[in-house]
Scaffold this motif. Structure first.
Motif, PDB file in Angstrom:
ATOM      1  N   LEU A  55       0.823  -1.204   0.000  1.00  0.00           N
ATOM      2  CA  LEU A  55       0.000   0.000   0.000  1.00  0.00           C
ATOM      3  C   LEU A  55       0.859   1.257   0.000  1.00  0.00           C
ATOM      4  O   LEU A  55       1.949   1.278   0.562  1.00  0.00           O
ATOM      5  N   ILE A  56       0.337   2.295  -0.619  1.00  0.00           N
ATOM      6  CA  ILE A  56       0.886   3.639  -0.483  1.00  0.00           C
ATOM      7  C   ILE A  56      -0.166   4.402   0.316  1.00  0.00           C
ATOM      8  O   ILE A  56      -1.318   4.514  -0.119  1.00  0.00           O
ATOM      9  N   ILE A  57       0.215   4.889   1.482  1.00  0.00           N
ATOM     10  CA  ILE A  57      -0.748   5.529   2.386  1.00  0.00           C
ATOM     11  C   ILE A  57      -0.453   7.020   2.432  1.00  0.00           C
ATOM     12  O   ILE A  57       0.689   7.434   2.649  1.00  0.00           O
ATOM     13  N   VAL A  58      -1.495   7.819   2.222  1.00  0.00           N
ATOM     14  CA  VAL A  58      -1.346   9.274   2.221  1.00  0.00           C
ATOM     15  C   VAL A  58      -2.420   9.904   3.104  1.00  0.00           C
ATOM     16  O   VAL A  58      -3.481   9.324   3.327  1.00  0.00           O
ATOM     17  N   THR A  59      -2.109  11.087   3.587  1.00  0.00           N
ATOM     18  CA  THR A  59      -3.117  11.949   4.189  1.00  0.00           C
ATOM     19  C   THR A  59      -3.551  12.895   3.080  1.00  0.00           C
ATOM     20  O   THR A  59      -2.701  13.429   2.359  1.00  0.00           O
ATOM     21  N   ALA A  60      -4.843  13.065   2.928  1.00  0.00           N
ATOM     22  CA  ALA A  60      -5.345  13.888   1.829  1.00  0.00           C
ATOM     23  C   ALA A  60      -6.543  14.705   2.270  1.00  0.00           C
ATOM     24  O   ALA A  60      -7.271  14.327   3.195  1.00  0.00           O
ATOM     25  N   ARG A  61      -6.730  15.822   1.590  1.00  0.00           N
ATOM     26  CA  ARG A  61      -7.953  16.613   1.751  1.00  0.00           C
ATOM     27  C   ARG A  61      -8.841  16.241   0.575  1.00  0.00           C
ATOM     28  O   ARG A  61      -8.423  16.323  -0.578  1.00  0.00           O
ATOM     29  N   ILE A  62     -10.052  15.779   0.880  1.00  0.00           N
ATOM     30  CA  ILE A  62     -10.995  15.472  -0.186  1.00  0.00           C
ATOM     31  C   ILE A  62     -12.166  16.453  -0.118  1.00  0.00           C
ATOM     32  O   ILE A  62     -12.509  16.940   0.956  1.00  0.00           O
ATOM     33  N   GLY A  68     -22.784  15.176  -7.616  1.00  0.00           N
ATOM     34  CA  GLY A  68     -22.227  14.283  -6.603  1.00  0.00           C
ATOM     35  C   GLY A  68     -23.210  13.201  -6.187  1.00  0.00           C
ATOM     36  O   GLY A  68     -24.311  13.090  -6.721  1.00  0.00           O
ATOM     37  N   ARG A  69     -22.802  12.425  -5.213  1.00  0.00           N
ATOM     38  CA  ARG A  69     -23.645  11.342  -4.683  1.00  0.00           C
ATOM     39  C   ARG A  69     -24.898  11.912  -4.027  1.00  0.00           C
ATOM     40  O   ARG A  69     -24.904  13.051  -3.575  1.00  0.00           O
ATOM     41  N   LYS A  70     -25.915  11.069  -3.934  1.00  0.00           N
ATOM     42  CA  LYS A  70     -27.135  11.466  -3.228  1.00  0.00           C
ATOM     43  C   LYS A  70     -26.977  11.254  -1.730  1.00  0.00           C
ATOM     44  O   LYS A  70     -27.635  11.922  -0.938  1.00  0.00           O
ATOM     45  N   PHE A  71     -26.122  10.310  -1.351  1.00  0.00           N
ATOM     46  CA  PHE A  71     -25.929   9.958   0.049  1.00  0.00           C
ATOM     47  C   PHE A  71     -24.441   9.966   0.380  1.00  0.00           C
ATOM     48  O   PHE A  71     -23.598   9.819  -0.504  1.00  0.00           O
ATOM     49  N   GLY A  72     -24.114  10.086   1.646  1.00  0.00           N
ATOM     50  CA  GLY A  72     -22.731  10.064   2.088  1.00  0.00           C
ATOM     51  C   GLY A  72     -22.132   8.665   1.990  1.00  0.00           C
ATOM     52  O   GLY A  72     -22.809   7.706   1.611  1.00  0.00           O
ATOM     53  N   PHE A  73     -20.858   8.553   2.356  1.00  0.00           N
ATOM     54  CA  PHE A  73     -20.198   7.251   2.352  1.00  0.00           C
ATOM     55  C   PHE A  73     -19.454   7.049   3.660  1.00  0.00           C
ATOM     56  O   PHE A  73     -19.032   7.993   4.304  1.00  0.00           O
ATOM     57  N   ALA A  74     -19.307   5.787   4.025  1.00  0.00           N
ATOM     58  CA  ALA A  74     -18.642   5.406   5.267  1.00  0.00           C
ATOM     59  C   ALA A  74     -17.157   5.182   5.025  1.00  0.00           C
ATOM     60  O   ALA A  74     -16.703   5.018   3.887  1.00  0.00           O
ATOM     61  N   GLN A 129     -16.177  10.341  12.353  1.00  0.00           N
ATOM     62  CA  GLN A 129     -17.600  10.536  12.075  1.00  0.00           C
ATOM     63  C   GLN A 129     -18.100   9.336  11.291  1.00  0.00           C
ATOM     64  O   GLN A 129     -17.308   8.553  10.760  1.00  0.00           O
ATOM     65  N   LEU A 130     -19.402   9.176  11.195  1.00  0.00           N
ATOM     66  CA  LEU A 130     -19.989   8.013  10.536  1.00  0.00           C
ATOM     67  C   LEU A 130     -19.902   8.103   9.017  1.00  0.00           C
ATOM     68  O   LEU A 130     -19.546   7.129   8.353  1.00  0.00           O
ATOM     69  N   LEU A 131     -20.223   9.263   8.443  1.00  0.00           N
ATOM     70  CA  LEU A 131     -20.271   9.422   6.985  1.00  0.00           C
ATOM     71  C   LEU A 131     -19.610  10.718   6.538  1.00  0.00           C
ATOM     72  O   LEU A 131     -19.617  11.705   7.274  1.00  0.00           O
ATOM     73  N   VAL A 132     -19.084  10.721   5.318  1.00  0.00           N
ATOM     74  CA  VAL A 132     -18.712  11.949   4.629  1.00  0.00           C
ATOM     75  C   VAL A 132     -19.874  12.233   3.678  1.00  0.00           C
ATOM     76  O   VAL A 132     -20.231  11.393   2.850  1.00  0.00           O
ATOM     77  N   GLU A 133     -20.470  13.397   3.826  1.00  0.00           N
ATOM     78  CA  GLU A 133     -21.681  13.739   3.085  1.00  0.00           C
ATOM     79  C   GLU A 133     -21.355  14.521   1.813  1.00  0.00           C
ATOM     80  O   GLU A 133     -20.319  15.160   1.711  1.00  0.00           O
ATOM     81  N   PRO A 134     -22.266  14.487   0.821  1.00  0.00           N
ATOM     82  CA  PRO A 134     -22.078  15.313  -0.378  1.00  0.00           C
ATOM     83  C   PRO A 134     -21.883  16.781   0.012  1.00  0.00           C
ATOM     84  O   PRO A 134     -22.541  17.284   0.921  1.00  0.00           O
ATOM     85  N   GLY A 135     -20.929  17.457  -0.657  1.00  0.00           N
ATOM     86  CA  GLY A 135     -20.629  18.849  -0.368  1.00  0.00           C
ATOM     87  C   GLY A 135     -19.608  19.050   0.732  1.00  0.00           C
ATOM     88  O   GLY A 135     -19.162  20.171   0.982  1.00  0.00           O
ATOM     89  N   GLU A 136     -19.188  17.994   1.398  1.00  0.00           N
ATOM     90  CA  GLU A 136     -18.272  18.102   2.535  1.00  0.00           C
ATOM     91  C   GLU A 136     -16.805  18.053   2.086  1.00  0.00           C
ATOM     92  O   GLU A 136     -16.450  17.360   1.138  1.00  0.00           O
TER      93      GLU A 136
END
Length: 128
Positions: free
Chosen positions: A27-34, A43-49, A79-86
């Motif tokens: 693996l190549i592991i990075v810290t990233a801002r998404i 974008g998605r209609k729902f967040g993702f875990a 947190q539980l989910l990353v939501e659309p727009g976040e």
């Protein structure tokens, strides 16, 4: 097996991500801002875990050729989910393929896709 979010199994049995089976050397592991697009921006209609495994695209060919996508999951635990727009700082674990190495540098930006649809963007903040 039924999956929701980004790989969380709801079937009741023990399910293991393919990335969980890899050693750290694989693996190549990075810290990233998404930043994930809002639903009304495509974008998605729902967040993702945590554990979500979208396609990661570092270049989009101008001539419309096929995209080169890379495997990697997005991890977070606050947190539980990353939501659309976040926008969020996360850990991304990419499979260590020889062709991905050229993109692994601080400041590198990429597209977060499902199939050929861009749902968000990422930027590498640090290599772990």
């Amino acid at each position: 097996m039924t999956r929701v979010g980004g790989g969380r199994c709801v079937c009741g049995s023990l399910c293991i991500s393919y990335l969980a089976l890899m050693s750290t050397n694989d693996l190549i592991i990075v810290t990233a801002r998404i930043h994930m697009k809002k639903t009304d921006e495509g974008g998605r209609k729902f967040g993702f875990a945590s554990g979500y495994r979208p396609n990661h695209v570092f270049e989009i060919p101008e001539n419309g050729d096929t995209l080169t996508t890379y495997a990697g999951d997005i991890q977070f635990d606050d947190q539980l989910l990353v939501e659309p727009g976040e926008t969020k700082v996360v850990t991304v674990r990419f499979l260590n393929m020889s062709t991905i190495a050229q993109y692994m540098k601080i400041g590198q930006k990429w597209y977060i896709n499902e199939a050929n649809r861009t749902l968000g963007f990422g930027e590498i903040l640090s290599l772990i």
